[in-house]
Design a protein around this motif. Structure first.
Motif, short mmCIF file in Angstrom:
data_model
loop_
_atom_site.label_atom_id
_atom_site.label_comp_id
_atom_site.label_asym_id
_atom_site.label_seq_id
_atom_site.Cartn_x
_atom_site.Cartn_y
_atom_site.Cartn_z
N GLY A 298 2.31 -3.07 -37.50
CA GLY A 298 2.51 -1.85 -38.28
C GLY A 298 1.36 -0.87 -38.13
O GLY A 298 1.57 0.35 -38.10
N ILE A 299 0.11 -1.36 -38.03
CA ILE A 299 -1.04 -0.45 -37.85
C ILE A 299 -0.91 0.33 -36.56
O ILE A 299 -1.12 1.56 -36.52
N PHE A 300 -0.55 -0.32 -35.48
CA PHE A 300 -0.41 0.38 -34.20
C PHE A 300 0.79 1.33 -34.22
O PHE A 300 0.76 2.38 -33.56
N LEU A 301 1.84 0.97 -34.95
CA LEU A 301 2.96 1.91 -35.07
C LEU A 301 2.54 3.17 -35.80
O LEU A 301 2.94 4.29 -35.43
N PHE A 302 1.74 3.04 -36.84
CA PHE A 302 1.22 4.23 -37.54
C PHE A 302 0.27 5.02 -36.66
O PHE A 302 0.29 6.26 -36.65
N ILE A 303 -0.57 4.34 -35.89
CA ILE A 303 -1.54 5.05 -35.05
C ILE A 303 -0.83 5.89 -34.00
O ILE A 303 -1.22 7.05 -33.75
N PHE A 304 0.22 5.37 -33.39
CA PHE A 304 0.93 6.11 -32.34
C PHE A 304 2.10 6.92 -32.89
O PHE A 304 2.91 7.42 -32.12
N ASP A 305 2.16 7.05 -34.21
CA ASP A 305 3.14 7.91 -34.86
C ASP A 305 4.57 7.57 -34.43
O ASP A 305 5.40 8.45 -34.15
N VAL A 306 4.87 6.29 -34.40
CA VAL A 306 6.23 5.84 -34.09
C VAL A 306 7.05 5.93 -35.36
O VAL A 306 6.60 5.49 -36.43
N PRO A 307 8.25 6.51 -35.32
CA PRO A 307 9.05 6.61 -36.54
C PRO A 307 9.46 5.23 -37.05
O PRO A 307 9.49 4.25 -36.31
N PHE A 308 9.79 5.20 -38.34
CA PHE A 308 10.21 3.95 -39.00
C PHE A 308 9.11 2.89 -38.93
O PHE A 308 9.39 1.71 -38.73
N ALA A 309 7.86 3.29 -39.08
CA ALA A 309 6.77 2.32 -38.99
C ALA A 309 6.88 1.27 -40.10
O ALA A 309 6.74 0.06 -39.85
N LEU A 310 7.14 1.73 -41.34
CA LEU A 310 7.27 0.79 -42.46
C LEU A 310 8.50 -0.10 -42.32
O LEU A 310 8.40 -1.33 -42.48
N PRO A 311 9.69 0.44 -42.02
CA PRO A 311 10.84 -0.47 -41.82
C PRO A 311 10.64 -1.45 -40.68
O PRO A 311 11.04 -2.61 -40.77
N LEU A 312 10.02 -0.98 -39.58
CA LEU A 312 9.81 -1.87 -38.45
C LEU A 312 8.80 -2.96 -38.81
O LEU A 312 8.95 -4.12 -38.40
N ALA A 313 7.75 -2.60 -39.57
CA ALA A 313 6.80 -3.63 -40.02
C ALA A 313 7.48 -4.63 -40.95
O ALA A 313 7.21 -5.84 -40.87
N ALA A 314 8.35 -4.14 -41.84
CA ALA A 314 9.10 -5.05 -42.71
C ALA A 314 10.02 -5.95 -41.90
O ALA A 314 10.18 -7.14 -42.21
N LEU A 315 10.62 -5.40 -40.83
CA LEU A 315 11.48 -6.22 -39.96
C LEU A 315 10.67 -7.30 -39.26
O LEU A 315 11.13 -8.45 -39.14
N VAL A 316 9.46 -6.96 -38.80
CA VAL A 316 8.59 -7.96 -38.18
C VAL A 316 8.21 -9.03 -39.19
O VAL A 316 8.15 -10.23 -38.87
N PHE A 317 7.94 -8.61 -40.44
CA PHE A 317 7.59 -9.57 -41.49
C PHE A 317 8.72 -10.57 -41.72
O PHE A 317 8.50 -11.78 -41.82
N LEU A 318 9.95 -10.07 -41.82
CA LEU A 318 11.09 -10.97 -42.03
C LEU A 318 11.36 -11.84 -40.80
O LEU A 318 11.70 -13.02 -40.92
N GLY A 319 11.22 -11.24 -39.62
CA GLY A 319 11.47 -12.01 -38.41
C GLY A 319 10.46 -13.11 -38.18
O GLY A 319 10.77 -14.12 -37.54
N ALA A 320 9.23 -12.94 -38.69
CA ALA A 320 8.20 -13.95 -38.47
C ALA A 320 8.50 -15.25 -39.21
O ALA A 320 7.88 -16.28 -38.91
#
Length: 434
Positions: A298-320
């Motif tokens: 999620g930090i790198f998604l925010f740094i590179f301004d990728v949209p849906f950073a929070l939903p994608l981080a939440a998806l990674v959290f659930l997938g882990a």
């Protein structure tokens, strides 16, 4: 007169004793008699038939029966074949029982799966309930506070994720159209050199495939109502089961142990409590590893301004929560979003971040946090995940690895040759020394 009569009786006994000893010596020194061989009758030299107890010269001795054989027919079968047959019918019996268990579980899966999820949630929330109990709160109140607090945290996180997703959908749709146009231009100008006619033909084939499978899609949509009802029923069952597992889990376990024979209660109780400790350790470790994975990506998604950073981080959290493959697959979604939104360079960077996070998880976090209590071989994890996906889909993949960890601990405890510790509430009755 009495003395002389006594002397005569003693003399007779002495002579009888000496006579018996002499007969025993004679029997020991005499060699055994060798029986004469019986004559074999033949047409040329007819003679009397040999008695049943006679030994016939030249005839094969009867085959010695093995200890595991019950008849001459069994003795005629090779030993290896008998062992293989014994293993085969036992394996067939075990397979039939296992197949029957799978049929029963699949029939009542709408009950089994919520109970398994409730068990995982109970293992996750049990430490918080223990903290509140040590703070002198009643057990029911402590359980209700923890359960309601968990629901509030879950609903709040889902609300943030959904709002973020709704805000970013229009921009992502616009950039997705641009990305598809870039892909179409690359197909025409790139190494494939596809013409407009080829692209139109492929698009028409895709449209035809969609039209041909419309009925399948429609039937799936019609079954959505049934699926939604099952999800709601399962959610309610999960909440109720989690509450009672947290409040009365120890009482429920004691009731189940009392159903067993007395000789097996202590060993089963020891294995069950060790398995519960393993489940709690697994859930804690998985939660921490999932949080670190989601935070790193999620930090790198925010740094590179990728949209849906929070939903994608939440998806990674659930997938882990699905070991080895879960965070990788959810991170692949983040890579695709970065490719559509920011181009191939950013997508390659995010891909490198996902791979790096997975390496850190596999080589540092898993051995350090999981420890030896829930150490499972990766091959067992992969096989368990595959079997869980085949049997119960995503829920099976979520439950498979903790189930393997629990069974591993239970089997090790049951197979250990040791006396379990005395339960703290056991009453030991002993007699006083005289």
């Amino acid at each position: 007169m009495r003395l002389s009569r006594f002397e005569r009786i003693r003399g007779r006994l002495r002579r009888a004793y000496e006579s018996g000893r002499e007969s025993v010596r004679t029997a020991r020194n005499t060699p055994p008699e060798v029986p004469e061989p019986a004559k074999v009758a033949s047409p040329a030299a007819p003679g009397p038939a040999a008695p049943p107890t006679a030994t016939v010269v030249g005839a094969e001795p009867p085959a010695a029966l093995h200890n595991s054989t019950a008849s001459r027919d069994d003795a005629d079968v090779p030993h290896a074949l008998r062992i293989a047959a014994a293993w085969s019918w036992r394996l067939i019996a075990v397979g039939i029982v296992f197949w029957a268990l799978l049929k029963i579980v699949s029939t009542i899966s709408i009950v089994i799966i919520p109970l398994a999820v409730a068990m995982l949630l109970s293992a996750l929330l049990a430490p918080a309930v223990g903290w509140l109990l040590r703070a002198r709160l009643p057990r029911s109140l402590a359980t209700a506070v923890v359960l309601v607090g968990g629901l509030v945290a879950l609903i709040g996180t889902l609300t943030l994720v959904v709002n973020e997703f709704i805000r970013g959908v229009p921009e992502l749709a616009k950039k997705s159209t641009q990305g598809l146009q870039q892909i179409q231009d690359w197909l025409q100008t790139g190494p494939l050199h596809l013409s407009d006619n080829d692209l139109n033909r492929y698009l028409e084939e895709a449209q035809q495939w969609v039209n041909n499978n419309t009925e399948r899609f429609t039937s799936g949509a019609l079954s959505t109502a049934t699926t939604l009802a099952e999800v709601l029923t399962g959610t309610v069952l999960v909440l109720f089961a989690t509450f009672f597992f947290l409040r009365d889990g120890n009482m429920i376990w004691r009731f189940l142990v009392r159903l067993l024979p007395v000789a097996a209660r202590w060993k089963v109780d020891d294995a069950g409590r060790a398995s519960w400790a393993t489940l709690v350790a697994y859930v804690r470790a998985t939660l921490l590893v999932a949080f670190i994975d989601a935070l790193g990506i999620g930090i790198f998604l925010f740094i590179f301004d990728v949209p849906f950073a929070l939903p994608l981080a939440a998806l990674v959290f659930l997938g882990a929560f699905i070991p080895i493959v879960g965070a990788t697959l959810s991170g692949g979604v983040a890579v695709l979003v970065a490719l559509v939104d920011s181009g191939p360079v950013t997508a390659l960077i995010i891909l490198g971040v996902v791979i790096g996070v997975q390496q850190v998880e596999g080589h540092i976090l898993q051995p350090l946090i999981m420890g030896r209590a829930v150490a499972i071989h990766p091959l067992a994890v992969i096989i368990g995940l595959a079997a869980g996906v085949v049997l119960a889909g995503i829920t099976g993949a979520l439950v498979a690895v903790p189930l393997i960890a629990v069974l591993n601990t239970a089997v090790r405890r049951l197979a250990a040759r040791r006396v379990p510790d005395t339960p703290p509430d056991a009453v030991v009755v002993a007699s006083r020394a005289p």
